[in-house]
Scaffold this motif. Structure first.
Motif, PDB file in Angstrom:
ATOM      1  N   MET A  16      48.629  11.735 -16.380  1.00  0.00           N
ATOM      2  CA  MET A  16      49.570  12.638 -15.724  1.00  0.00           C
ATOM      3  C   MET A  16      49.325  14.085 -16.159  1.00  0.00           C
ATOM      4  N   LEU A  17      49.093  14.292 -17.447  1.00  0.00           N
ATOM      5  CA  LEU A  17      48.795  15.625 -17.967  1.00  0.00           C
ATOM      6  C   LEU A  17      47.527  16.180 -17.328  1.00  0.00           C
ATOM      7  N   VAL A  18      46.476  15.369 -17.270  1.00  0.00           N
ATOM      8  CA  VAL A  18      45.204  15.791 -16.678  1.00  0.00           C
ATOM      9  C   VAL A  18      45.405  16.178 -15.216  1.00  0.00           C
ATOM     10  N   GLU A  19      46.151  15.396 -14.474  1.00  0.00           N
ATOM     11  CA  GLU A  19      46.399  15.693 -13.065  1.00  0.00           C
ATOM     12  C   GLU A  19      47.157  17.002 -12.889  1.00  0.00           C
ATOM     13  N   GLN A  20      48.185  17.228 -13.711  1.00  0.00           N
ATOM     14  CA  GLN A  20      48.970  18.458 -13.598  1.00  0.00           C
ATOM     15  C   GLN A  20      48.127  19.691 -13.913  1.00  0.00           C
ATOM     16  N   VAL A  21      47.400  19.645 -15.012  1.00  0.00           N
ATOM     17  CA  VAL A  21      46.589  20.795 -15.407  1.00  0.00           C
ATOM     18  C   VAL A  21      45.456  21.017 -14.411  1.00  0.00           C
ATOM     19  N   SER A  22      44.819  19.944 -13.977  1.00  0.00           N
ATOM     20  CA  SER A  22      43.714  20.061 -13.023  1.00  0.00           C
ATOM     21  C   SER A  22      44.173  20.670 -11.710  1.00  0.00           C
ATOM     22  N   THR A  23      45.299  20.219 -11.198  1.00  0.00           N
ATOM     23  CA  THR A  23      45.817  20.725  -9.930  1.00  0.00           C
ATOM     24  C   THR A  23      46.087  22.222 -10.010  1.00  0.00           C
ATOM     25  N   GLN A  24      46.635  22.667 -11.113  1.00  0.00           N
ATOM     26  CA  GLN A  24      46.999  24.069 -11.277  1.00  0.00           C
ATOM     27  C   GLN A  24      45.815  24.949 -11.654  1.00  0.00           C
ATOM     28  N   SER A  25      44.941  24.462 -12.537  1.00  0.00           N
ATOM     29  CA  SER A  25      43.967  25.349 -13.165  1.00  0.00           C
ATOM     30  C   SER A  25      42.499  25.109 -12.818  1.00  0.00           C
ATOM     31  N   ILE A  26      42.137  23.921 -12.397  1.00  0.00           N
ATOM     32  CA  ILE A  26      40.720  23.608 -12.185  1.00  0.00           C
ATOM     33  C   ILE A  26      40.372  23.468 -10.707  1.00  0.00           C
ATOM     34  N   LEU A  27      41.128  22.676  -9.986  1.00  0.00           N
ATOM     35  CA  LEU A  27      40.810  22.401  -8.587  1.00  0.00           C
ATOM     36  C   LEU A  27      40.733  23.653  -7.703  1.00  0.00           C
ATOM     37  N   PRO A  28      41.569  24.671  -7.930  1.00  0.00           N
ATOM     38  CA  PRO A  28      41.462  25.861  -7.075  1.00  0.00           C
ATOM     39  C   PRO A  28      40.103  26.558  -7.126  1.00  0.00           C
ATOM     40  N   ASP A  29      39.334  26.372  -8.201  1.00  0.00           N
ATOM     41  CA  ASP A  29      38.024  27.016  -8.335  1.00  0.00           C
ATOM     42  C   ASP A  29      36.889  26.182  -7.753  1.00  0.00           C
ATOM     43  N   LEU A  30      37.208  25.019  -7.175  1.00  0.00           N
ATOM     44  CA  LEU A  30      36.178  24.116  -6.680  1.00  0.00           C
ATOM     45  C   LEU A  30      36.156  24.075  -5.158  1.00  0.00           C
ATOM     46  N   THR A  31      34.986  23.739  -4.627  1.00  0.00           N
ATOM     47  CA  THR A  31      34.861  23.512  -3.196  1.00  0.00           C
ATOM     48  C   THR A  31      35.542  22.192  -2.851  1.00  0.00           C
ATOM     49  N   LEU A  32      35.672  21.905  -1.582  1.00  0.00           N
ATOM     50  CA  LEU A  32      36.243  20.636  -1.145  1.00  0.00           C
ATOM     51  C   LEU A  32      35.441  19.466  -1.718  1.00  0.00           C
ATOM     52  N   GLN A  33      34.107  19.590  -1.659  1.00  0.00           N
ATOM     53  CA  GLN A  33      33.245  18.561  -2.237  1.00  0.00           C
ATOM     54  C   GLN A  33      33.482  18.456  -3.744  1.00  0.00           C
ATOM     55  N   GLY A  34      33.603  19.584  -4.411  1.00  0.00           N
ATOM     56  CA  GLY A  34      33.836  19.598  -5.853  1.00  0.00           C
ATOM     57  C   GLY A  34      35.157  18.969  -6.233  1.00  0.00           C
ATOM     58  N   ARG A  35      36.186  19.248  -5.457  1.00  0.00           N
ATOM     59  CA  ARG A  35      37.504  18.647  -5.723  1.00  0.00           C
ATOM     60  C   ARG A  35      37.433  17.139  -5.635  1.00  0.00           C
ATOM     61  N   SER A  36      36.790  16.660  -4.587  1.00  0.00           N
ATOM     62  CA  SER A  36      36.663  15.212  -4.396  1.00  0.00           C
ATOM     63  C   SER A  36      35.870  14.577  -5.538  1.00  0.00           C
ATOM     64  N   ALA A  37      34.745  15.182  -5.906  1.00  0.00           N
ATOM     65  CA  ALA A  37      33.916  14.655  -6.990  1.00  0.00           C
ATOM     66  C   ALA A  37      34.659  14.701  -8.321  1.00  0.00           C
ATOM     67  N   TYR A  38      35.347  15.807  -8.576  1.00  0.00           N
ATOM     68  CA  TYR A  38      36.096  15.958  -9.828  1.00  0.00           C
ATOM     69  C   TYR A  38      37.185  14.892  -9.939  1.00  0.00           C
ATOM     70  N   LEU A  39      37.964  14.724  -8.885  1.00  0.00           N
ATOM     71  CA  LEU A  39      39.051  13.741  -8.923  1.00  0.00           C
ATOM     72  C   LEU A  39      38.507  12.333  -9.108  1.00  0.00           C
ATOM     73  N   ARG A  40      37.416  12.010  -8.439  1.00  0.00           N
ATOM     74  CA  ARG A  40      36.789  10.695  -8.587  1.00  0.00           C
ATOM     75  C   ARG A  40      36.291  10.490 -10.028  1.00  0.00           C
ATOM     76  N   PHE A  41      35.606  11.510 -10.554  1.00  0.00           N
ATOM     77  CA  PHE A  41      35.084  11.426 -11.912  1.00  0.00           C
ATOM     78  C   PHE A  41      36.210  11.251 -12.927  1.00  0.00           C
ATOM     79  N   MET A  42      37.261  12.059 -12.792  1.00  0.00           N
ATOM     80  CA  MET A  42      38.352  11.994 -13.768  1.00  0.00           C
ATOM     81  C   MET A  42      39.096  10.660 -13.694  1.00  0.00           C
ATOM     82  N   GLN A  43      39.255  10.132 -12.503  1.00  0.00           N
ATOM     83  CA  GLN A  43      39.918   8.841 -12.364  1.00  0.00           C
ATOM     84  C   GLN A  43      39.106   7.748 -13.062  1.00  0.00           C
ATOM     85  N   GLU A  44      37.795   7.749 -12.841  1.00  0.00           N
ATOM     86  CA  GLU A  44      36.923   6.769 -13.495  1.00  0.00           C
ATOM     87  C   GLU A  44      36.896   6.967 -15.006  1.00  0.00           C
TER      88      GLU A  44
END
Length: 149
Positions: A16-44
């Motif tokens: 939950m912490l990772v999702e909150q911080v990622s949504t606010q601070s990391i995902l905005p700097d990524l492309t659509l492809q990057g967001r998808s890859a990042y979320l997949r990687f972090m979930q795994e």
């Protein structure tokens, strides 16, 4: 406030912490492809990290409030350092890093910094070891900290 090893019992709150911080601070700097890859990687990663002996995982909490967590892989690679948004800029990240550095099995710690965290890592003494790069749309900068022993 205390720092201690994290366990599988902490997985849900850390996720939950990772999702909150990622949504606010990391995902905005990524492309659509990057967001998808990042979320997949972090979930795994979050699904397996607690079962992998290569990781030392620590958390910092105050009562039931998870302030942050960090993970060191193979004794020298900082794979994760997340601080709850409400606890950022209060020394939590530095304390988590110091706790892991005490267990480092090398004279240096390396990482791939997200773009938003560059200033934080540089303030702790990390140096860039290469230019900004992109992997599957995920932007990062390789960095290293020389430990004083």
């Amino acid at each position: 406030m205390q720092i201690e090893r994290a366990s599988q019992a902490d997985a849900a709150s850390i996720q939950m912490l990772v999702e909150q911080v990622s949504t606010q601070s990391i995902l905005p700097d990524l492309t659509l492809q990057g967001r998808s890859a990042y979320l997949r990687f972090m979930q795994e990663e979050m699904a397996s990290i607690f079962e992998d002996a290569r990781y030392l995982i620590v958390k910092m909490s105050q009562g039931q409030d998870l302030m942050g967590f960090a993970a060191l892989r193979d004794g020298h690679y900082l794979s994760h350092l997340f601080v709850a948004l409400s606890w950022q800029r209060r020394g939590v990240g530095r304390q988590l890093l110091n706790a892991l550095c005490a267990h480092a099995r090398s004279n240096q710690i390396s990482l791939r910094s997200s773009i938003n965290a560059l200033g934080f890592y540089q303030s702790l003494g990390f140096q860039k070891t290469g230019p900004e790069a992109t992997y599957q749309g995920i932007r990062y900068v390789p960095m290293r900290l020389q430990l004083r022993r």
